[in-house]
Design an enzyme around this catalytic site. Structure first.
Site, PDB file in Angstrom:
ATOM      1  N   GLN A 191      46.793  34.835  47.819  1.00 42.26           N
ATOM      2  CA  GLN A 191      47.203  35.657  46.671  1.00 42.26           C
ATOM      3  C   GLN A 191      48.536  36.273  47.052  1.00 42.26           C
ATOM      4  O   GLN A 191      48.600  37.097  47.955  1.00 42.26           O
ATOM      5  CB  GLN A 191      46.145  36.734  46.397  1.00 42.26           C
ATOM      6  CG  GLN A 191      46.606  37.854  45.476  1.00 42.26           C
ATOM      7  CD  GLN A 191      47.060  37.377  44.101  1.00 42.26           C
ATOM      8  OE1 GLN A 191      46.479  36.470  43.515  1.00 42.26           O
ATOM      9  NE2 GLN A 191      48.141  37.954  43.584  1.00 42.26           N
TER      10      GLN A 191
ATOM     11  N   GLY B  78      41.357  38.959  38.035  1.00 42.86           N
ATOM     12  CA  GLY B  78      40.777  38.182  36.960  1.00 42.86           C
ATOM     13  C   GLY B  78      41.413  36.802  36.957  1.00 42.86           C
ATOM     14  O   GLY B  78      40.754  35.775  36.907  1.00 42.86           O
ATOM     15  N   GLY B  79      42.731  36.825  37.036  1.00 46.18           N
ATOM     16  CA  GLY B  79      43.459  35.575  37.092  1.00 46.18           C
ATOM     17  C   GLY B  79      44.795  35.796  37.741  1.00 46.18           C
ATOM     18  O   GLY B  79      45.278  36.933  37.825  1.00 46.18           O
TER      19      GLY B  79
ATOM     20  N   GLU C  33      48.655  33.828  37.759  1.00 52.10           N
ATOM     21  CA  GLU C  33      49.407  32.815  37.018  1.00 52.10           C
ATOM     22  C   GLU C  33      50.160  31.845  37.922  1.00 52.10           C
ATOM     23  O   GLU C  33      51.341  31.563  37.661  1.00 52.10           O
ATOM     24  CB  GLU C  33      50.373  33.523  36.070  1.00 52.10           C
ATOM     25  CG  GLU C  33      51.472  34.375  36.751  1.00 52.10           C
ATOM     26  CD  GLU C  33      51.103  35.831  37.003  1.00 52.10           C
ATOM     27  OE1 GLU C  33      49.897  36.124  37.142  1.00 52.10           O
ATOM     28  OE2 GLU C  33      52.017  36.672  37.076  1.00 52.10           O
TER      29      GLU C  33
ATOM     30  N   HIS D 119      46.120  34.826  28.687  1.00 52.90           N
ATOM     31  CA  HIS D 119      47.007  35.719  29.437  1.00 52.90           C
ATOM     32  C   HIS D 119      47.738  34.959  30.555  1.00 52.90           C
ATOM     33  O   HIS D 119      48.966  34.972  30.629  1.00 52.90           O
ATOM     34  CB  HIS D 119      46.194  36.880  30.016  1.00 52.90           C
ATOM     35  CG  HIS D 119      47.008  37.832  30.835  1.00 52.90           C
ATOM     36  ND1 HIS D 119      47.554  38.978  30.318  1.00 52.90           N
ATOM     37  CD2 HIS D 119      47.396  37.802  32.132  1.00 52.90           C
ATOM     38  CE1 HIS D 119      48.235  39.612  31.255  1.00 52.90           C
ATOM     39  NE2 HIS D 119      48.154  38.916  32.374  1.00 52.90           N
ATOM     40  N   GLU D 120      46.979  34.289  31.402  1.00 44.01           N
ATOM     41  CA  GLU D 120      47.620  33.601  32.536  1.00 44.01           C
ATOM     42  C   GLU D 120      48.542  32.487  32.050  1.00 44.01           C
ATOM     43  O   GLU D 120      49.616  32.262  32.611  1.00 44.01           O
ATOM     44  CB  GLU D 120      46.568  33.064  33.510  1.00 44.01           C
ATOM     45  CG  GLU D 120      45.583  34.109  34.044  1.00 44.01           C
ATOM     46  CD  GLU D 120      46.230  35.390  34.562  1.00 44.01           C
ATOM     47  OE1 GLU D 120      47.402  35.355  34.986  1.00 44.01           O
ATOM     48  OE2 GLU D 120      45.568  36.443  34.540  1.00 44.01           O
TER      49      GLU D 120
ATOM     50  N   HIS E  44      51.892  33.747  30.966  1.00 44.77           N
ATOM     51  CA  HIS E  44      52.799  33.992  32.088  1.00 44.77           C
ATOM     52  C   HIS E  44      53.683  32.774  32.398  1.00 44.77           C
ATOM     53  O   HIS E  44      54.700  32.916  33.083  1.00 44.77           O
ATOM     54  CB  HIS E  44      52.012  34.323  33.352  1.00 44.77           C
ATOM     55  CG  HIS E  44      51.669  35.777  33.517  1.00 44.77           C
ATOM     56  ND1 HIS E  44      52.614  36.771  33.506  1.00 44.77           N
ATOM     57  CD2 HIS E  44      50.482  36.392  33.754  1.00 44.77           C
ATOM     58  CE1 HIS E  44      52.010  37.952  33.727  1.00 44.77           C
ATOM     59  NE2 HIS E  44      50.713  37.749  33.866  1.00 44.77           N
TER      60      HIS E  44
ATOM     61  N   GLU F 203      54.111  41.785  32.754  1.00 45.57           N
ATOM     62  CA  GLU F 203      52.758  41.980  32.212  1.00 45.57           C
ATOM     63  C   GLU F 203      52.731  42.444  30.752  1.00 45.57           C
ATOM     64  O   GLU F 203      51.863  42.019  29.998  1.00 45.57           O
ATOM     65  CB  GLU F 203      51.974  42.945  33.104  1.00 45.57           C
ATOM     66  CG  GLU F 203      51.756  42.429  34.538  1.00 45.57           C
ATOM     67  CD  GLU F 203      50.984  41.106  34.615  1.00 45.57           C
ATOM     68  OE1 GLU F 203      50.335  40.717  33.623  1.00 45.57           O
ATOM     69  OE2 GLU F 203      51.052  40.472  35.688  1.00 45.57           O
TER      70      GLU F 203
ATOM     71  N   ASP G  17      51.828  47.805  44.684  1.00 52.37           N
ATOM     72  CA  ASP G  17      50.478  47.782  44.152  1.00 52.37           C
ATOM     73  C   ASP G  17      50.059  49.113  43.511  1.00 52.37           C
ATOM     74  O   ASP G  17      49.298  49.132  42.552  1.00 52.37           O
ATOM     75  CB  ASP G  17      49.550  47.492  45.327  1.00 52.37           C
ATOM     76  CG  ASP G  17      48.488  46.510  44.936  1.00 52.37           C
ATOM     77  OD1 ASP G  17      48.825  45.558  44.240  1.00 52.37           O
ATOM     78  OD2 ASP G  17      47.326  46.726  45.335  1.00 52.37           O
TER      79      ASP G  17
ATOM     80  N   TYR H 108      50.912  46.871  31.394  1.00 51.80           N
ATOM     81  CA  TYR H 108      50.306  45.857  30.529  1.00 51.80           C
ATOM     82  C   TYR H 108      50.274  46.319  29.073  1.00 51.80           C
ATOM     83  O   TYR H 108      50.802  45.652  28.187  1.00 51.80           O
ATOM     84  CB  TYR H 108      48.862  45.597  30.965  1.00 51.80           C
ATOM     85  CG  TYR H 108      48.698  44.855  32.269  1.00 51.80           C
ATOM     86  CD1 TYR H 108      48.878  45.494  33.494  1.00 51.80           C
ATOM     87  CD2 TYR H 108      48.329  43.517  32.291  1.00 51.80           C
ATOM     88  CE1 TYR H 108      48.700  44.820  34.691  1.00 51.80           C
ATOM     89  CE2 TYR H 108      48.154  42.830  33.484  1.00 51.80           C
ATOM     90  CZ  TYR H 108      48.336  43.482  34.680  1.00 51.80           C
ATOM     91  OH  TYR H 108      48.165  42.813  35.856  1.00 51.80           O
TER      92      TYR H 108
ATOM     93  N   ARG I 169      36.202  41.274  42.348  1.00 54.57           N
ATOM     94  CA  ARG I 169      37.336  41.460  41.425  1.00 54.57           C
ATOM     95  C   ARG I 169      37.680  42.953  41.354  1.00 54.57           C
ATOM     96  O   ARG I 169      36.872  43.773  40.924  1.00 54.57           O
ATOM     97  CB  ARG I 169      36.940  40.923  40.052  1.00 54.57           C
ATOM     98  CG  ARG I 169      38.038  41.012  39.038  1.00 54.57           C
ATOM     99  CD  ARG I 169      37.607  40.326  37.759  1.00 54.57           C
ATOM    100  NE  ARG I 169      38.567  40.526  36.699  1.00 54.57           N
ATOM    101  CZ  ARG I 169      38.359  40.184  35.434  1.00 54.57           C
ATOM    102  NH1 ARG I 169      37.218  39.598  35.097  1.00 54.57           N
ATOM    103  NH2 ARG I 169      39.274  40.405  34.522  1.00 54.57           N
TER     104      ARG I 169
ATOM    105  N   LYS J 218      39.482  44.905  39.574  1.00 57.31           N
ATOM    106  CA  LYS J 218      39.424  45.645  38.309  1.00 57.31           C
ATOM    107  C   LYS J 218      38.015  46.215  38.052  1.00 57.31           C
ATOM    108  O   LYS J 218      37.866  47.246  37.402  1.00 57.31           O
ATOM    109  CB  LYS J 218      39.818  44.697  37.178  1.00 57.31           C
ATOM    110  CG  LYS J 218      39.792  45.316  35.807  1.00 57.31           C
ATOM    111  CD  LYS J 218      40.083  44.293  34.724  1.00 57.31           C
ATOM    112  CE  LYS J 218      38.933  44.315  33.730  1.00 57.31           C
ATOM    113  NZ  LYS J 218      39.134  43.484  32.560  1.00 57.31           N
TER     114      LYS J 218
END
Ligand code: BES
Ligand code: ZN
Length: 646
Positions: free
Chosen positions: A165, A298-299, A301, A325-326, A329, A348, A406, A414, A597, A599
């Site tokens: 990531q 979640g995802g 891109e 969403h992804e 991107h 975002e 971060d 967003y 995850r 979130k």
């Protein structure tokens, strides 16, 4: 007097390819993609000095060593070097650098500077005229970008798994390059993995089945388009592929393949819908990789290959807006990229706006309004968490100086970002706005962007001197000031008005037991067609304080504690935990040890932590079990919440 009004003219000269010396004859990138030279575009989260020497192409040759949990090998970097520059500065974090050579294998002097806990250490290489350098290195087993999973942490339980990531600044823990979103680089990779595993990356796959090689299987990839380096991504595991459309498909572990392909059977349609809005998809294939449950987002891109959490596999396609969403991107973020993390909202906010337009085109206005309305509530929650709308972090353009990027990446970027774009849309009308956005993506494709650059471009190409409209919107207030301007467009779902009424009636206790078949906790309402989003809204709009008997009634009626829908389970626990509803503890434990995850994980640990002597022991017990399974991104956040000390 606000100097920003003067910036547009400067901005146009800000995109510079500079005074470059000619790259090597055999380099694969003839013309480096531009770098913005304005102050606003200076990346405080990278040591690179790109106007002196910059990376234009990265060639990785790495072995994924699952025993040592390291990536080991070489990164060969093509450089564009300004006249008189003698050295190149790269980013690195927790890397072991063995040696640096030129293309002919001659040693080049290098130095690793002092390591900063957020930024890592600058790696400075003396070029001695070299325009291509080879860094011999290894990542550390604790590399923040990488998670090495044991077989037990996978669906198949037979093989280990690795994934990366990169966003925002994690790729420097496994790739020694200039890790700044404003320094685009094309790249290629050759990856050696254990015989029985498959490697996939965010690039064109040159060897879909791999090639037998000494010590394992070799996989080769190439990404000819220059991308921001946070978009280089890898996963290695027991992976299988199922085609969905001509340029779309799903990768995942074999036991997850059927379920994943069914959930995302509409994938090709997403791509064509997105294209019909804002122009051609420019990345070749659009595949998904459904990861093991510890994937922290979640995802993500990653170009060619969006990484997705398995928590979107609701079984009824009700959470697929995440794919919209992804995919979005692929334009906002991957084509036009925030030059620095201060302008994260350009990635975002645009993407949430575009995501919602895709959903509107595919599922209609009311469904899109529901999603946007949920986003509005998320935005209000984020503003509260930031300390209210007066807080600095409610600005779109952030000031992340000295902070981990971060920390500033909240739902404000967003959702306030998307609301800003909806507000512009409403002011100029959809046809004009759509034409503008489409041309914006074309004109800034494969380039970095700043807030000032976007505003200047709108002034030049959209408003064209129409000061009245511009002032009515208040561009600079939206971008450079905290708060939510009064003209913010709130898209409301009409359906949600009924849900809110149901929630209020239920809370007021005006509903008696009803003889109607579908009566339940909500009385004689027809809930047979309620969607995931309706339940999310219901759970969010119930009063935050509810007696245990009421919660039990809901739980019995809807089985929320056992819900297999991650969004519903999350919304339920966010209501039940603050009320110290006893069965929430076991439900939270199962949920939090089953996926990573962030979130979902962070807010739930925070909710437990906020419940003093009731919640804190539960949080400690669950975290001790869950932490070993989490990716560093999630563990890092929860460590702070529960005060975890190694
Ligand atoms: N690019 C983000 C993920 C991200 C953000 C990674 C910041 C690292 C730092 C991705 O597109 C995203 O926003 N994912 C969301 C889902 C989306 C539907 C809002 C997520 O992970 O929940
Ligand atoms: Zn996103």
């Amino acid at each position: 007097m606000n100097l920003r009004f003067l910036l547009p003219a400067l901005m146009l000269t800000g995109l510079a390819a500079c005074n470059w010396s000619k790259p090597d004859e055999n380099t694969s990138t003839p013309k480096p993609s531009p770098i913005i030279t304005t102050d606003e575009a200076k990346d405080l989260h990278s040591y690179a000095r790109p106007h002196e020497a910059r990376v234009t192409h990265v060639a990785l040759d790495l072995t994924a060593d699952f025993d040592a949990k390291v990536m080991r090998g070489t990164a060969t970097l093509d450089l564009a070097v300004a006249k008189d520059a003698k050295e190149v500065v790269l980013d690195s974090k927790d890397l072991t650098i063995d040696q640096v050579t030129d293309a002919e294998g001659r040693q080049l002097p290098f130095a690793l500077g002092k390591a900063d806990p957020i930024l890592g250490a600058p790696l400075t290489v003396q070029l001695g005229g070299a325009r291509k350098i080879v860094v011999h290195y290894a990542s550390s087993p604790g590399a923040a970008a990488l998670q090495w999973l044991s077989p037990a942490q996978t669906a198949g339980k037979q093989h280990p798994y690795l994934f990366s990531q990169g966003e925002a600044t994690l790729n420097r823990t496994w790739i020694p390059t200039q890790d700044s979103p404003g320094i685009r680089q094309s790249w290629e990779a050759t990856i050696l993995v254990p015989e029985e595993l498959t490697a996939v990356m965010s690039a064109e796959m040159l060897t879909p089945k791999g090639e037998a090689s000494e010590g394992g299987r070799l996989f080769m990839f190439k990404q000819d388009q220059p991308v921001a380096p946070y978009l280089i991504a890898i996963a290695v595991g027991d992976l299988a592929f199922k085609q969905i459309g001509p340029r779309t498909g799903v990768w995942t572990e074999p036991s997850m393949l059927a379920k994943s392909a069914a959930e995302f059977s509409g994938l090709e349609k997403f791509v064509t819908t997105a294209e019909s809005l804002y122009g051609p998809y420019r990345w070749g294939r659009y595949d998904l990789l459904v990861l093991p449950p510890s994937f922290p987002f979640g995802g993500m891109e990653n170009p060619h290959l969006t990484f997705v959490t398995p928590t979107v596999l609701a079984g009824d396609k009700s959470l697929v807006s995440l794919i919209a969403h992804e995919l979005a991107h692929s334009w906002s973020g991957n084509l036009v990229t925030n030059a620095t993390w201060n302008d994260f909202w350009l990635n975002e906010g645009f993407t949430v706006y575009f995501e919602n337009r895709i959903m509107e085109a595919m599922e209609g206005k009311e469904r899109a309004a529901m999603l946007a309305d949920l986003g509005w509530s998320d935005m209000q929650t984020a503003a509260k968490e930031a300390g209210g709308w007066g807080a600095k972090d409610t600005q779109l353009h952030l000031d992340l100086k000295g902070r981990d990027p971060d920390d500033g990446m909240t739902e404000i970027a967003y959702e306030k970002g998307a609301v800003f774009l909806r507000t512009i849309e409403q002011a100029v009308g959809r046809p004009r706005w759509d034409a503008y956005l489409r041309s914006y993506f074309d004109r800034f494709a494969f380039k970095p962007q700043t807030s000032a650059g976007f505003l200047a471009d709108m002034r030049a190409t959209l408003f064209k001197g129409d000061k009245a409209t511009e002032d009515r919107i208040g561009l600079d207030v939206w971008v450079y000031q905290p708060g939510l301007p009064k003209n913010a467009v709130h898209v409301r779902s009409t359906r949600f008005a009924q849900i809110d009424r149901a929630a209020a009636d239920f809370a007021a206790g005006t509903l008696g037991p009803s003889p109607i078949v579908n009566s339940g906790p909500l009385g004689a309402r027809d809930i047979s067609d309620w969607s995931t989003q309706d339940y999310q809204r219901l759970l969010n709009s119930l009063p935050r304080k509810l007696p245990a008997a009421k919660l039990a009634e809901l739980d019995k009626g809807f089985q929320f504690s056992a819900s297999g829908n991650s969004e519903i389970r999350f919304a339920w626990l966010m209501l039940a935990i603050p009320n110290r509803y006893p069965p929430a503890a076991a439900s939270a434990e199962q949920f939090l040890t089953g996926m990573g995850r962030r979130k979902f994980v962070s807010p739930l640990f925070q909710a437990l932590q906020d419940q003093g002597e009731w919640g804190q022991p539960i949080a400690r017990r669950i975290y001790a079990r869950a932490r070993p399974g989490y990716h560093s991104v999630t563990a890092g956040s929860v460590d702070k919440i529960v005060g975890w000390k190694g």
